[in-house]
Design a protein around this motif. Structure first.
Motif, PDB file in Angstrom:
ATOM      1  N   ASN A  33       0.814  -1.223   0.000  1.00 51.57           N
ATOM      2  CA  ASN A  33       0.000   0.000   0.000  1.00 51.57           C
ATOM      3  C   ASN A  33       0.849   1.276   0.000  1.00 51.57           C
ATOM      4  O   ASN A  33       0.313   2.371  -0.059  1.00 51.57           O
ATOM      5  N   LEU A  34       2.171   1.136   0.005  1.00 50.33           N
ATOM      6  CA  LEU A  34       3.056   2.307  -0.071  1.00 50.33           C
ATOM      7  C   LEU A  34       3.491   2.628  -1.505  1.00 50.33           C
ATOM      8  O   LEU A  34       4.141   3.642  -1.734  1.00 50.33           O
ATOM      9  N   ASP A  35       3.121   1.787  -2.454  1.00 45.88           N
ATOM     10  CA  ASP A  35       3.565   1.980  -3.838  1.00 45.88           C
ATOM     11  C   ASP A  35       3.301   3.386  -4.370  1.00 45.88           C
ATOM     12  O   ASP A  35       4.154   3.951  -5.050  1.00 45.88           O
ATOM     13  N   ASN A  36       2.154   3.935  -4.098  1.00 49.26           N
ATOM     14  CA  ASN A  36       1.805   5.259  -4.627  1.00 49.26           C
ATOM     15  C   ASN A  36       2.216   6.398  -3.705  1.00 49.26           C
ATOM     16  O   ASN A  36       1.941   7.561  -4.008  1.00 49.26           O
ATOM     17  N   GLN A  37       2.866   6.069  -2.589  1.00 45.54           N
ATOM     18  CA  GLN A  37       3.252   7.099  -1.624  1.00 45.54           C
ATOM     19  C   GLN A  37       4.760   7.310  -1.520  1.00 45.54           C
ATOM     20  O   GLN A  37       5.203   8.340  -1.016  1.00 45.54           O
ATOM     21  N   VAL A  38       5.541   6.346  -1.978  1.00 44.03           N
ATOM     22  CA  VAL A  38       6.997   6.398  -1.813  1.00 44.03           C
ATOM     23  C   VAL A  38       7.681   6.154  -3.160  1.00 44.03           C
ATOM     24  O   VAL A  38       7.337   5.211  -3.870  1.00 44.03           O
ATOM     25  N   ASP A  39       8.646   6.993  -3.480  1.00 46.84           N
ATOM     26  CA  ASP A  39       9.487   6.782  -4.659  1.00 46.84           C
ATOM     27  C   ASP A  39      10.639   5.884  -4.207  1.00 46.84           C
ATOM     28  O   ASP A  39      11.670   6.358  -3.713  1.00 46.84           O
ATOM     29  N   PHE A  40      10.439   4.580  -4.353  1.00 48.79           N
ATOM     30  CA  PHE A  40      11.423   3.633  -3.833  1.00 48.79           C
ATOM     31  C   PHE A  40      12.748   3.676  -4.594  1.00 48.79           C
ATOM     32  O   PHE A  40      13.804   3.434  -4.008  1.00 48.79           O
ATOM     33  N   ALA A  41      12.727   4.008  -5.872  1.00 46.69           N
ATOM     34  CA  ALA A  41      13.994   4.137  -6.612  1.00 46.69           C
ATOM     35  C   ALA A  41      14.827   5.276  -6.027  1.00 46.69           C
ATOM     36  O   ALA A  41      16.037   5.128  -5.809  1.00 46.69           O
ATOM     37  N   ALA A  42      14.191   6.402  -5.753  1.00 42.28           N
ATOM     38  CA  ALA A  42      14.909   7.541  -5.160  1.00 42.28           C
ATOM     39  C   ALA A  42      15.362   7.213  -3.737  1.00 42.28           C
ATOM     40  O   ALA A  42      16.462   7.602  -3.328  1.00 42.28           O
ATOM     41  N   CYS A  57       5.731  -6.446  -0.393  1.00 44.50           N
ATOM     42  CA  CYS A  57       4.912  -7.481   0.257  1.00 44.50           C
ATOM     43  C   CYS A  57       3.446  -7.252  -0.095  1.00 44.50           C
ATOM     44  O   CYS A  57       2.860  -6.243   0.296  1.00 44.50           O
ATOM     45  N   ASP A  58       2.886  -8.175  -0.839  1.00 45.17           N
ATOM     46  CA  ASP A  58       1.479  -8.057  -1.223  1.00 45.17           C
ATOM     47  C   ASP A  58       0.539  -8.531  -0.123  1.00 45.17           C
ATOM     48  O   ASP A  58      -0.590  -8.055  -0.030  1.00 45.17           O
ATOM     49  N   ALA A  59       0.973  -9.462   0.667  1.00 45.87           N
ATOM     50  CA  ALA A  59       0.146  -9.991   1.758  1.00 45.87           C
ATOM     51  C   ALA A  59       0.792  -9.600   3.078  1.00 45.87           C
ATOM     52  O   ALA A  59       1.983  -9.820   3.290  1.00 45.87           O
ATOM     53  N   TYR A  60       0.010  -8.997   3.955  1.00 48.90           N
ATOM     54  CA  TYR A  60       0.513  -8.575   5.258  1.00 48.90           C
ATOM     55  C   TYR A  60      -0.666  -8.308   6.181  1.00 48.90           C
ATOM     56  O   TYR A  60      -1.790  -8.078   5.731  1.00 48.90           O
ATOM     57  N   ALA A  61      -0.413  -8.369   7.473  1.00 46.33           N
ATOM     58  CA  ALA A  61      -1.404  -8.023   8.504  1.00 46.33           C
ATOM     59  C   ALA A  61      -0.659  -7.173   9.523  1.00 46.33           C
ATOM     60  O   ALA A  61       0.292  -7.635  10.148  1.00 46.33           O
ATOM     61  N   ILE A  62      -1.083  -5.927   9.669  1.00 48.35           N
ATOM     62  CA  ILE A  62      -0.354  -4.975  10.507  1.00 48.35           C
ATOM     63  C   ILE A  62      -1.250  -4.502  11.640  1.00 48.35           C
ATOM     64  O   ILE A  62      -2.362  -4.010  11.410  1.00 48.35           O
ATOM     65  N   ALA A  63      -0.765  -4.665  12.854  1.00 43.56           N
ATOM     66  CA  ALA A  63      -1.387  -4.103  14.070  1.00 43.56           C
ATOM     67  C   ALA A  63      -2.889  -4.389  14.113  1.00 43.56           C
ATOM     68  O   ALA A  63      -3.284  -5.551  14.147  1.00 43.56           O
ATOM     69  N   ASP A  64      -3.705  -3.327  14.092  1.00 45.59           N
ATOM     70  CA  ASP A  64      -5.160  -3.491  14.235  1.00 45.59           C
ATOM     71  C   ASP A  64      -5.861  -3.750  12.910  1.00 45.59           C
ATOM     72  O   ASP A  64      -7.071  -3.631  12.802  1.00 45.59           O
ATOM     73  N   ASN A  70      -2.771   0.987   7.392  1.00 44.92           N
ATOM     74  CA  ASN A  70      -1.535   0.668   8.108  1.00 44.92           C
ATOM     75  C   ASN A  70      -0.479   0.238   7.091  1.00 44.92           C
ATOM     76  O   ASN A  70      -0.770  -0.503   6.153  1.00 44.92           O
ATOM     77  N   ALA A  71       0.748   0.713   7.302  1.00 42.47           N
ATOM     78  CA  ALA A  71       1.830   0.422   6.366  1.00 42.47           C
ATOM     79  C   ALA A  71       3.133   0.239   7.140  1.00 42.47           C
ATOM     80  O   ALA A  71       3.271   0.709   8.263  1.00 42.47           O
ATOM     81  N   PHE A  72       4.095  -0.443   6.489  1.00 45.90           N
ATOM     82  CA  PHE A  72       5.389  -0.639   7.144  1.00 45.90           C
ATOM     83  C   PHE A  72       6.506  -0.645   6.124  1.00 45.90           C
ATOM     84  O   PHE A  72       6.300  -0.943   4.947  1.00 45.90           O
ATOM     85  N   ILE A  73       7.683  -0.314   6.610  1.00 40.08           N
ATOM     86  CA  ILE A  73       8.943  -0.591   5.919  1.00 40.08           C
ATOM     87  C   ILE A  73       9.871  -1.188   6.970  1.00 40.08           C
ATOM     88  O   ILE A  73      10.115  -0.593   8.012  1.00 40.08           O
ATOM     89  N   ASP A  74      10.358  -2.385   6.675  1.00 38.20           N
ATOM     90  CA  ASP A  74      11.339  -3.045   7.524  1.00 38.20           C
ATOM     91  C   ASP A  74      12.648  -3.056   6.760  1.00 38.20           C
ATOM     92  O   ASP A  74      12.725  -3.577   5.646  1.00 38.20           O
TER      93      ASP A  74
END
Length: 130
Positions: free
Chosen positions: A11-20, A47-54, A59-63
């Motif tokens: 769900n971060l694909d449209n929020q973060v420029d991962f190449a930059a 990660c296409d499948a994830y379960a985060i917190a509530d 909800n989103a993450f970067i590890d």
């Protein structure tokens, strides 16, 4: 080594420029002066499948995982982690304005007896710098 990996929720694909973001971390790693250019790898894993917190859909993450070879002091590893975490935190500042984002970083040393490598990039870069 070093190998730096961002594992992130899709769900971060449209929020973060991962190449930059990869380039920014690469630059930060090189500025430490602790790693040879031909060894640095920075990449992402979506990660296409994830379960985060509530389980809220926003909800989103970067590890972040930073695997390095042995030979740096604890202070050098700590300073490197601090620099990388600051770079990423600054880059992702808008995400911290929401109550739905989590960021983590772990640095791990690789046992040299249990690590195999073959790198054709090193000779090219070493010859170039001579």
């Amino acid at each position: 080594m070093p190998h730096f990996t961002f594992e992130y929720s899709a769900n971060l694909d449209n929020q973060v420029d991962f190449a930059a973001l990869c380039r920014a971390v690469h630059e930060t790693i090189m500025k430490t002066g602790l790693f040879e250019l031909g060894a640095v790898r920075v990449r992402t894993i979506r990660c296409d499948a994830y379960a985060i917190a509530d389980l809220l859909p926003e909800n989103a993450f970067i590890d972040m995982s930073f695997r390095i070879g042995v030979g740096r002091t604890k202070d050098e590893r700590k300073a490197t982690g601090d620099a990388i975490f600051a770079t990423v935190t600054d880059f992702l500042a808008p995400l911290f304005a929401t109550p739905h984002f989590a960021l983590t970083l772990e640095i791990r040393e690789i046992d040299p007896d249990l690590s195999w490598k073959k790198n054709a990039i090193h000779p090219r870069l070493r010859a170039k710098s001579s």
